[in-house]
Design a protein around this motif. Structure first.
Motif, PDB file in Angstrom:
ATOM      1  N   ALA A  83     -10.012  25.258  15.819  1.00  0.00           N
ATOM      2  CA  ALA A  83     -10.973  26.214  15.259  1.00  0.00           C
ATOM      3  C   ALA A  83     -12.414  25.828  15.603  1.00  0.00           C
ATOM      4  O   ALA A  83     -13.258  26.700  15.808  1.00  0.00           O
ATOM      5  N   TYR A  84     -12.687  24.514  15.686  1.00  0.00           N
ATOM      6  CA  TYR A  84     -14.041  24.041  15.975  1.00  0.00           C
ATOM      7  C   TYR A  84     -14.271  23.763  17.463  1.00  0.00           C
ATOM      8  O   TYR A  84     -15.380  23.441  17.861  1.00  0.00           O
ATOM      9  N   GLY A  85     -13.203  23.855  18.238  1.00  0.00           N
ATOM     10  CA  GLY A  85     -13.344  23.592  19.661  1.00  0.00           C
ATOM     11  C   GLY A  85     -13.632  22.151  19.982  1.00  0.00           C
ATOM     12  O   GLY A  85     -14.414  21.857  20.900  1.00  0.00           O
ATOM     13  N   VAL A  86     -13.013  21.232  19.218  1.00  0.00           N
ATOM     14  CA  VAL A  86     -13.243  19.804  19.433  1.00  0.00           C
ATOM     15  C   VAL A  86     -11.893  19.094  19.524  1.00  0.00           C
ATOM     16  O   VAL A  86     -10.839  19.684  19.272  1.00  0.00           O
ATOM     17  N   SER A  87     -11.946  17.823  19.892  1.00  0.00           N
ATOM     18  CA  SER A  87     -10.732  17.011  19.874  1.00  0.00           C
ATOM     19  C   SER A  87     -10.392  16.668  18.426  1.00  0.00           C
ATOM     20  O   SER A  87     -11.159  16.972  17.505  1.00  0.00           O
ATOM     21  N   ARG A  88      -9.287  15.993  18.224  1.00  0.00           N
ATOM     22  CA  ARG A  88      -8.900  15.635  16.857  1.00  0.00           C
ATOM     23  C   ARG A  88      -9.690  14.435  16.337  1.00  0.00           C
ATOM     24  O   ARG A  88      -9.642  14.142  15.145  1.00  0.00           O
ATOM     25  N   THR A  89     -10.436  13.757  17.197  1.00  0.00           N
ATOM     26  CA  THR A  89     -11.171  12.570  16.761  1.00  0.00           C
ATOM     27  C   THR A  89     -12.212  12.880  15.683  1.00  0.00           C
ATOM     28  O   THR A  89     -12.223  12.224  14.623  1.00  0.00           O
ATOM     29  N   PRO A  90     -13.122  13.845  15.879  1.00  0.00           N
ATOM     30  CA  PRO A  90     -14.078  14.139  14.801  1.00  0.00           C
ATOM     31  C   PRO A  90     -13.414  14.711  13.560  1.00  0.00           C
ATOM     32  O   PRO A  90     -13.891  14.497  12.444  1.00  0.00           O
ATOM     33  N   VAL A  91     -12.297  15.416  13.744  1.00  0.00           N
ATOM     34  CA  VAL A  91     -11.574  15.930  12.577  1.00  0.00           C
ATOM     35  C   VAL A  91     -11.025  14.764  11.770  1.00  0.00           C
ATOM     36  O   VAL A  91     -11.141  14.731  10.533  1.00  0.00           O
ATOM     37  N   ARG A  92     -10.445  13.802  12.469  1.00  0.00           N
ATOM     38  CA  ARG A  92      -9.890  12.634  11.769  1.00  0.00           C
ATOM     39  C   ARG A  92     -10.987  11.866  11.056  1.00  0.00           C
ATOM     40  O   ARG A  92     -10.787  11.382   9.927  1.00  0.00           O
ATOM     41  N   GLU A  93     -12.141  11.740  11.686  1.00  0.00           N
ATOM     42  CA  GLU A  93     -13.265  11.047  11.042  1.00  0.00           C
ATOM     43  C   GLU A  93     -13.669  11.754   9.756  1.00  0.00           C
ATOM     44  O   GLU A  93     -13.898  11.119   8.722  1.00  0.00           O
ATOM     45  N   ASP A 132     -19.834  26.499  18.036  1.00  0.00           N
ATOM     46  CA  ASP A 132     -20.473  25.762  19.106  1.00  0.00           C
ATOM     47  C   ASP A 132     -21.107  24.506  18.525  1.00  0.00           C
ATOM     48  O   ASP A 132     -22.296  24.437  18.264  1.00  0.00           O
ATOM     49  N   VAL A 133     -20.279  23.492  18.259  1.00  0.00           N
ATOM     50  CA  VAL A 133     -20.781  22.227  17.737  1.00  0.00           C
ATOM     51  C   VAL A 133     -20.509  21.138  18.767  1.00  0.00           C
ATOM     52  O   VAL A 133     -19.505  21.159  19.465  1.00  0.00           O
ATOM     53  N   ARG A 134     -21.406  20.186  18.888  1.00  0.00           N
ATOM     54  CA  ARG A 134     -21.237  19.110  19.852  1.00  0.00           C
ATOM     55  C   ARG A 134     -20.172  18.134  19.378  1.00  0.00           C
ATOM     56  O   ARG A 134     -19.958  17.948  18.186  1.00  0.00           O
ATOM     57  N   ARG A 135     -19.532  17.518  20.365  1.00  0.00           N
ATOM     58  CA  ARG A 135     -18.533  16.518  20.035  1.00  0.00           C
ATOM     59  C   ARG A 135     -19.215  15.278  19.463  1.00  0.00           C
ATOM     60  O   ARG A 135     -20.402  15.073  19.644  1.00  0.00           O
ATOM     61  N   GLY A 136     -18.423  14.426  18.803  1.00  0.00           N
ATOM     62  CA  GLY A 136     -18.986  13.200  18.249  1.00  0.00           C
ATOM     63  C   GLY A 136     -19.436  13.380  16.816  1.00  0.00           C
ATOM     64  O   GLY A 136     -18.941  14.222  16.100  1.00  0.00           O
ATOM     65  N   PRO A 137     -20.424  12.556  16.390  1.00  0.00           N
ATOM     66  CA  PRO A 137     -20.853  12.556  14.988  1.00  0.00           C
ATOM     67  C   PRO A 137     -21.295  13.915  14.480  1.00  0.00           C
ATOM     68  O   PRO A 137     -21.037  14.260  13.341  1.00  0.00           O
ATOM     69  N   THR A 138     -21.981  14.724  15.324  1.00  0.00           N
ATOM     70  CA  THR A 138     -22.440  16.027  14.854  1.00  0.00           C
ATOM     71  C   THR A 138     -21.269  16.911  14.477  1.00  0.00           C
ATOM     72  O   THR A 138     -21.277  17.575  13.453  1.00  0.00           O
ATOM     73  N   ALA A 139     -20.240  16.941  15.300  1.00  0.00           N
ATOM     74  CA  ALA A 139     -19.053  17.741  14.999  1.00  0.00           C
ATOM     75  C   ALA A 139     -18.364  17.213  13.744  1.00  0.00           C
ATOM     76  O   ALA A 139     -17.939  17.998  12.883  1.00  0.00           O
ATOM     77  N   ALA A 140     -18.248  15.895  13.631  1.00  0.00           N
ATOM     78  CA  ALA A 140     -17.602  15.315  12.455  1.00  0.00           C
ATOM     79  C   ALA A 140     -18.369  15.657  11.187  1.00  0.00           C
ATOM     80  O   ALA A 140     -17.771  15.958  10.148  1.00  0.00           O
ATOM     81  N   ASP A 141     -19.703  15.609  11.251  1.00  0.00           N
ATOM     82  CA  ASP A 141     -20.513  15.951  10.087  1.00  0.00           C
ATOM     83  C   ASP A 141     -20.306  17.406   9.674  1.00  0.00           C
ATOM     84  O   ASP A 141     -20.189  17.713   8.489  1.00  0.00           O
ATOM     85  N   ALA A 142     -20.268  18.311  10.660  1.00  0.00           N
ATOM     86  CA  ALA A 142     -20.084  19.729  10.359  1.00  0.00           C
ATOM     87  C   ALA A 142     -18.712  19.980   9.738  1.00  0.00           C
ATOM     88  O   ALA A 142     -18.580  20.732   8.765  1.00  0.00           O
ATOM     89  N   ILE A 143     -17.691  19.347  10.293  1.00  0.00           N
ATOM     90  CA  ILE A 143     -16.331  19.532   9.766  1.00  0.00           C
ATOM     91  C   ILE A 143     -16.229  18.940   8.370  1.00  0.00           C
ATOM     92  O   ILE A 143     -15.631  19.546   7.471  1.00  0.00           O
TER      93      ILE A 143
END
Length: 268
Positions: free
Chosen positions: A74-84, A36-47
């Motif tokens: 796996a993180y329940g996010v779009s590919r954008t934070p993963v790519r970041e 349960d991570v928020r989309r955007g910078p927080t998700a990118a930081d966690a990943i």
């Protein structure tokens, strides 16, 4: 040994390349529980944090492919934070991106190790001297407690636990010195060295050797002897380079570059 050959190294590890990698074995992905991570910078930081830890600990080995779609699921996010997160790791030299071929965990660049070792040694030599001059009894007690933790995880054969206890030990010294910010700089500089260290810890007797070296450092700090503390630290850090030689020969596919040249550069 990695299950597949990592792609050939053809320049800066942080840059996008056009070379085609060698065949890599399929990745056996065991994604973490959906988070349960928020989309955007927080998700990118966690990943970024989690992928970085997996690469440094060698849970993701050099040459392993990075499946962005599966990580996003796996993180329940779009590919954008993963790519970041992936691009940040590429900037750190931990991931290589090959257009139309894929994204892979980078091999350990031997040419980067000497400079990283020098940066770490210069900063830690300063902090251990300050620590020996300034350490309080409670701070020395904290170092001794950290040593005891290292003995416990060594007895349990827990290499991951030992790595964390080792990090805590060196971070405590920078705090005792009054310059905790040095540890952040050291961590950034030594990331490739850390990957080597994770290869050396399973070597029989290696953790006990490190503990003995740490004990010598603690005793010098407790005696408020900066010269002895510095000598003990230098011996401890120099022994890592000796071990890297053996590991490079045992696991050549984990590395890129020439070991002899790297060691010679670090020695002069």
């Amino acid at each position: 040994m990695p299950s597949g050959n990592p792609p050939a190294k053809t320049g800066s590890t942080a840059a996008t390349r056009s070379a085609k990698p060698g065949k890599a074995a399929p990745l056996q992905i065991r994604p973490p529980a959906r988070r349960d991570v928020r989309r955007g910078p927080t998700a990118a930081d966690a990943i970024h944090r989690d992928l970085r830890a997996e690469i440094v600990s060698l849970r993701r080995k050099p040459g392993d492919p990075i499946a962005e779609k599966q990580i996003a699921e796996a993180y329940g996010v779009s590919r954008t934070p993963v790519r970041e997160a992936v691009l940040r790791l590429a900037d750190e030299g931990l991931i290589e991106i090959f257009p139309q071929s894929g994204t892979f965990v980078a091999r350990i660049p031997l040419e980067a190790l000497p400079e990283a070792g020098v940066i770490r040694k210069v900063l830690e030599r300063a902090t251990v001297r300050f620590a020996a001059e300034r350490a309080s009894r409670s701070q020395i007690a904290a170092l001794r407690a950290c040593l005891e933790q290292q003995r416990e995880v060594d007895a349990a054969g827990d290499a991951n636990g030992f790595h964390q206890a080792d990090e805590t030990f060196h971070a405590l010294i920078t705090e005792m010195a009054g310059y905790p910010g040095f540890w952040t700089i050291i961590q950034q500089a030594k990331v490739q060295l850390d990957r080597c260290r994770r290869l050396t810890l399973p070597v029989p007797g290696r953790m006990r050797t490190v503990i003995a070296e740490h004990e010598a450092i603690v005793e010098a700090i407790a005696a408020h002897d900066p010269d002895r503390a510095e000598r003990s630290l230098i011996l401890h850090l120099d022994n890592l380079q000796i071990t890297v030689d053996d590991v490079r020969n045992a696991a050549p596919l984990y590395f890129s570059g020439n070991l002899t040249d790297a060691v010679m550069e670090g020695a002069h």
